[in-house]
Motif scaffolding. Sequence first.
Motif, PDB file in Angstrom:
ATOM      1  N   MET A   8      -2.843  -1.914   6.223  1.00 35.88           N
ATOM      2  CA  MET A   8      -3.394  -2.549   5.031  1.00 35.88           C
ATOM      3  C   MET A   8      -4.919  -2.487   5.026  1.00 35.88           C
ATOM      4  O   MET A   8      -5.516  -1.691   4.326  1.00 35.88           O
ATOM      5  N   GLY A   9      -5.553  -3.316   5.814  1.00 35.89           N
ATOM      6  CA  GLY A   9      -7.009  -3.357   5.843  1.00 35.89           C
ATOM      7  C   GLY A   9      -7.543  -2.802   7.142  1.00 35.89           C
ATOM      8  O   GLY A   9      -7.031  -3.096   8.227  1.00 35.89           O
ATOM      9  N   ILE A  10      -8.582  -1.985   7.072  1.00 36.13           N
ATOM     10  CA  ILE A  10      -9.233  -1.414   8.252  1.00 36.13           C
ATOM     11  C   ILE A  10     -10.689  -1.869   8.214  1.00 36.13           C
ATOM     12  O   ILE A  10     -11.450  -1.489   7.321  1.00 36.13           O
ATOM     13  N   GLN A  49       0.811  -1.210   0.000  1.00 38.17           N
ATOM     14  CA  GLN A  49       0.000   0.000   0.000  1.00 38.17           C
ATOM     15  C   GLN A  49       0.851   1.270   0.000  1.00 38.17           C
ATOM     16  O   GLN A  49       0.334   2.363  -0.199  1.00 38.17           O
ATOM     17  N   ASN A  50       2.159   1.125   0.214  1.00 35.89           N
ATOM     18  CA  ASN A  50       3.057   2.284   0.185  1.00 35.89           C
ATOM     19  C   ASN A  50       3.584   2.575  -1.211  1.00 35.89           C
ATOM     20  O   ASN A  50       3.983   3.700  -1.511  1.00 35.89           O
ATOM     21  N   THR A  86     -11.932  -0.462   4.574  1.00 31.44           N
ATOM     22  CA  THR A  86     -11.167   0.514   3.804  1.00 31.44           C
ATOM     23  C   THR A  86      -9.698   0.183   3.976  1.00 31.44           C
ATOM     24  O   THR A  86      -9.339  -0.767   4.678  1.00 31.44           O
ATOM     25  N   GLU A  87      -8.853   0.942   3.321  1.00 30.58           N
ATOM     26  CA  GLU A  87      -7.404   0.738   3.418  1.00 30.58           C
ATOM     27  C   GLU A  87      -6.752   2.018   3.883  1.00 30.58           C
ATOM     28  O   GLU A  87      -7.255   3.120   3.629  1.00 30.58           O
ATOM     29  N   ARG A 129      -6.080   5.053   1.518  1.00 32.27           N
ATOM     30  CA  ARG A 129      -7.334   5.685   1.093  1.00 32.27           C
ATOM     31  C   ARG A 129      -7.900   6.543   2.222  1.00 32.27           C
ATOM     32  O   ARG A 129      -8.342   7.676   1.992  1.00 32.27           O
ATOM     33  N   LEU A 130      -7.897   6.018   3.442  1.00 28.22           N
ATOM     34  CA  LEU A 130      -8.403   6.791   4.569  1.00 28.22           C
ATOM     35  C   LEU A 130      -7.549   8.034   4.805  1.00 28.22           C
ATOM     36  O   LEU A 130      -8.069   9.117   5.081  1.00 28.22           O
ATOM     37  N   ALA A 131      -6.223   7.892   4.686  1.00 25.64           N
ATOM     38  CA  ALA A 131      -5.331   9.044   4.879  1.00 25.64           C
ATOM     39  C   ALA A 131      -5.631  10.139   3.857  1.00 25.64           C
ATOM     40  O   ALA A 131      -5.656  11.328   4.195  1.00 25.64           O
TER      41      ALA A 131
END
Length: 531
Positions: free
Chosen positions: A252-254, A129-130, A263-264, A267-269
Amino acid sequence: MLDTATSAQLKNYLANLRRPVELVASLDDSPKAADMRALVAGIADLSDKVSVRFDGDDARRPSFAIRADKGRAEAVFAGLPLGHEFTSLVLALLHVGGHPPKEDAELLDAVRALEGEYRFETFFSLSCQNCPDVVQALNIMAALNPNVSHVAIDGALFQDEVERRQIMAVPAVFLNGEPFGQGRMDLAQIMAKLDTGALARAAEKIAAKEPFDVLIVGGGPAGAAAAIYAARKGIRTGVAAERFGGQVLDTMGIENFISVPHTEGPRLAAQLEAHVRDYPVDVMNLQTAVALTPADGPGRLHEVELESGARLKARTIILTTGARWRQMGVPGEDLYRNKGVAYCPHCDGPLFKGKRTAVIGGGNSGVEAAIDLAGLCAEVTLIEFDGQLRADAVLQARLTSLPNVTVVTSALTTEVLGDGAKVTGLRYKDRSTDAEHVIDLDGIFVQIGLVPNTEWLDGTIALTQRGEIEVDARGATSLPGVFAAGDATTAPYKQIVIAMGEGAKAGLAAFDYLIRLAPADDEAELVDEFG
């Protein structure tokens, strides 16, 4: 390769192309090459501004280039940019096709002005995800400046090259064949490394800023919430953050964020930052705080010194500096970081496909990491200091069902072993017998919790023995006018939703402090003016 819904969405995006784009594929007879052929042909079918060729001569196969402006703008993908990198593919098509990137205009002008030759290569994994931030930033540079080229390489697909270049963590960026950077970087961070005068110019601009009513230090969930709640009160609000999103960017996964089933982190950031920017908040990214000078009386100003040397002044401060991965603190860990010692199984796990790995830590994070790695690695050894695992029962049940996972409890890791270039093993002591053991390994994933980012506050503000900022029910610290929230504080349960609530509370508390301070503030100003 693309389902009907994705194709329809991509077709809408491609309507934004401002100039023709050519896809040039270099293929072999592998199954992945067949998939790539289908992907690029499918993209070309979606827009009359996109054409495709299959006569590319790139040595990395399968790969394809996105070209425009007679080849002066080009981004290359060696591998299939799906998963986390599908957005990178869409943006590369748009930016090479002349659609303007959503970045600061001054920053984009600096990219266009770069002189010299910049040949970038980024090794990524589809589960990282980075990686997309780095890939997208370098693709923007390649689209805007003919002196810049960029190849994004799927490390799992080009394992021989990964081995030869000893890449054990992603994203790994090379410039003109030499290591340039490791880990998440955005466009501003990359340009700061290339343009040595950028930091000085930024520091000069920051130093000239007027004092804030509230200055938030840190841009994670707590900092974002504090900024929104403060700005809604109509007071002058600033955020100084090393990276907006904080530790969430590495998640990774939230699945426990209330009202959002999944969500990930990245995306949330991005959503947090977009929400903050809906308000008149002065967001200062890439800023690391190094010192806090408290106000010397009511109505006076606090000062925060940044790594650049610039100083920010504010009537109130909210500290939301978050936490980072805790390290083992054993010999060899620092030496072999990113050479086999890793902290993100989602990002770096694919680089250890078919190899032997260990996970340090038996909590939820450690057990989840071991489960993920078991699907990729030949062998996984989970090492836990305690006499039993601490993870949720459902995770433990899943772990014990995996045939290639070994669990070792009551074990103290004492040394990371290597050959000077990469990890070769790990030494641990059996806490029950004091006997020492060595495990032959290719990689070690450390999952033993977090440590607060508060070293820079030591001696200035009350901290616990663990380094957490002591706060009361309102988020107030030991210093009048200084508040704190999130994972850096004594607030229990380090969860995103809790950090947001604590940040909102700190924002409201800072406003309440200001309105109650107003009479004293006016008096201080009169004293300054008339003695």
